[in-house]
Design a protein around this motif. Sequence first.
Motif, PDB file in Angstrom:
ATOM      1  N   ILE A   1      -1.315  -9.036  -3.618  1.00 50.64           N
ATOM      2  CA  ILE A   1      -2.550  -9.123  -4.384  1.00 50.64           C
ATOM      3  C   ILE A   1      -2.935  -7.726  -4.857  1.00 50.64           C
ATOM      4  N   GLU A   2      -3.672  -7.679  -5.972  1.00 50.62           N
ATOM      5  CA  GLU A   2      -4.173  -6.406  -6.464  1.00 50.62           C
ATOM      6  C   GLU A   2      -5.252  -5.880  -5.517  1.00 50.62           C
ATOM      7  N   HIS A   3      -5.514  -4.600  -5.616  1.00 52.71           N
ATOM      8  CA  HIS A   3      -6.447  -3.965  -4.689  1.00 52.71           C
ATOM      9  C   HIS A   3      -7.852  -4.565  -4.766  1.00 52.71           C
TER      10      HIS A   3
ATOM     11  N   ALA B   1       1.241 -14.460  -3.446  1.00 52.33           N
ATOM     12  CA  ALA B   1       1.317 -13.265  -2.614  1.00 52.33           C
ATOM     13  C   ALA B   1       2.256 -13.425  -1.425  1.00 52.33           C
TER      14      ALA B   1
ATOM     15  N   ALA C   1      -5.497  -8.370   4.274  1.00 52.01           N
ATOM     16  CA  ALA C   1      -5.123  -8.108   2.879  1.00 52.01           C
ATOM     17  C   ALA C   1      -3.898  -7.209   2.787  1.00 52.01           C
ATOM     18  N   ASP C   2      -3.813  -6.196   3.663  1.00 55.51           N
ATOM     19  CA  ASP C   2      -2.702  -5.242   3.596  1.00 55.51           C
ATOM     20  C   ASP C   2      -1.413  -5.795   4.195  1.00 55.51           C
TER      21      ASP C   2
ATOM     22  N   ARG D   1      -1.508  -6.270  -0.146  1.00 49.68           N
ATOM     23  CA  ARG D   1      -2.347  -5.618  -1.155  1.00 49.68           C
ATOM     24  C   ARG D   1      -1.797  -4.232  -1.486  1.00 49.68           C
TER      25      ARG D   1
ATOM     26  N   ARG E   1       0.819  -1.219   0.000  1.00 51.38           N
ATOM     27  CA  ARG E   1       0.000   0.000   0.000  1.00 51.38           C
ATOM     28  C   ARG E   1       0.851   1.266   0.000  1.00 51.38           C
TER      29      ARG E   1
ATOM     30  N   PRO F   1      -9.284 -11.355  -0.914  1.00 45.50           N
ATOM     31  CA  PRO F   1      -8.285 -11.894   0.021  1.00 45.50           C
ATOM     32  C   PRO F   1      -8.645 -13.257   0.592  1.00 45.50           C
TER      33      PRO F   1
END
Length: 211
Positions: free
Chosen positions: A156-158, A171, A197-198, A203, A143, A162
């Motif tokens: 991973i893409e935004h 990832a 996710a972050d 992400r 991020r 997740p």
Amino acid sequence: MEWMDWQITTAAQAESEKLFVASVGRQQGKTEIGVEIARRAANRGDRVLYLSAQLLCARTALRKLYSAQVDDRPESIKRYVQSPPWMSVELNHGGFVRFASYQSRIDLLGYDRIVADDFAVPVEWVLSRVHRETSVLLLPLGRHMPVGLDGLWFGIEHDADPTDETLWADAIPGLGTTMTLDGVRRMQQAMSADLFADEVLNRRAPSLAPV
């Protein structure tokens, strides 16, 4: 523990390029890369600054580097300093690694190499404060990946899901080494979806997704 493939690739590229960015999630061996790059540089006689998000993280990196140097070349160590706002390992032939947090406001001039671990500030904050000959390694989470800079990224893409376990292996390069699949599942259950996710799946921000 032997280095993983992504760590070997990052180390090679970081040493050959003036500015390099490598992004990976938590517990993937990112700090080990930064510490080893800093240690190698100091052993060549370079003046190195190692920046961390917090003073506690800077102290952890300091201890990792000191331990590695004791194991490898104990006779080379001149002094080991723990006196915030910065700390250092100094070598007999003039090379050193100084450790500090971003909050310390330490001057970035006068170094041959800077390692910015957990990089989370505008890239200009570093690049506008260093000499143009200084080598810089940025180690951000996805991020905080600087816009417009090429580098190595695992995540991973935004807009990815997740909870889709088929994405996890790409990832998390340390899956099976620094993390188990069951361990990742437990982290998913314990964390909010966004935090997982972050922090774990790394992400990246929507502005950084491919057009």
